[in-house]
Design a protein around this motif. Sequence first.
Motif, mmCIF file in Angstrom:
data_model
loop_
_atom_site.group_PDB
_atom_site.id
_atom_site.type_symbol
_atom_site.label_atom_id
_atom_site.label_comp_id
_atom_site.label_asym_id
_atom_site.label_seq_id
_atom_site.Cartn_x
_atom_site.Cartn_y
_atom_site.Cartn_z
ATOM 1 N N LEU A 34 -10.656 -3.979 -1.675
ATOM 2 C CA LEU A 34 -9.222 -4.250 -1.688
ATOM 3 C C LEU A 34 -8.394 -3.099 -2.268
ATOM 4 N N PRO A 35 -8.846 -2.403 -3.329
ATOM 5 C CA PRO A 35 -8.049 -1.282 -3.841
ATOM 6 C C PRO A 35 -7.805 -0.194 -2.789
ATOM 7 N N ILE A 36 -8.779 0.051 -1.929
ATOM 8 C CA ILE A 36 -8.601 1.049 -0.874
ATOM 9 C C ILE A 36 -7.499 0.585 0.075
ATOM 10 N N PHE A 37 -7.542 -0.698 0.451
ATOM 11 C CA PHE A 37 -6.510 -1.237 1.343
ATOM 12 C C PHE A 37 -5.135 -1.131 0.693
ATOM 13 N N ARG A 38 -5.055 -1.466 -0.601
ATOM 14 C CA ARG A 38 -3.755 -1.416 -1.280
ATOM 15 C C ARG A 38 -3.205 0.012 -1.318
ATOM 16 N N LEU A 39 -4.088 0.990 -1.569
ATOM 17 C CA LEU A 39 -3.634 2.382 -1.578
ATOM 18 C C LEU A 39 -3.110 2.793 -0.204
#
Length: 152
Positions: A34-39
């Motif tokens: 999820l952090p990759i998607f948010r970035l």
Amino acid sequence: MPATGLESKLTLAELQRARKIAACIVDGFGSTYLPIFRLLDDAVEDRQAHLALLQKAKDLARSDSTQDRAMAEKKADIGARLSIRRALGQAEAALYVGLGTSKFAALVKDGRMPRPRVLDGRRLWDVDDLDAAFRDLPYEDTPPAHNPWDDE
């Protein structure tokens, strides 16, 4: 968004494609990614906002009949590239204070860096809060503050 790293070299279409791929990965493998998607989501939003501001600046420059058209367009291009902003996403905030995102997140968690403000579900760090927190960090070779628990 100040251009930081790979996202500064990608077009909006490439960022949108990467966001779709990241969404599929999160959907298939869970919230670990999820952090990759948010970035990527932040990068797409920031690029769209940047392009909209650039277009608006160019439109305003074209409508100004008192200035030389070529000079007005140059000013619009320069103005759109300036990265003066009040709030930053997590990756930008980390970069702003010279840290990686995981170290920055750890410092936010332990209170040495400020918590984000929230606007429509988006987490944003105020640059003034970041400046104040950074100024509060100790200098090298400064003894730690007195801990009353050490008195026992």
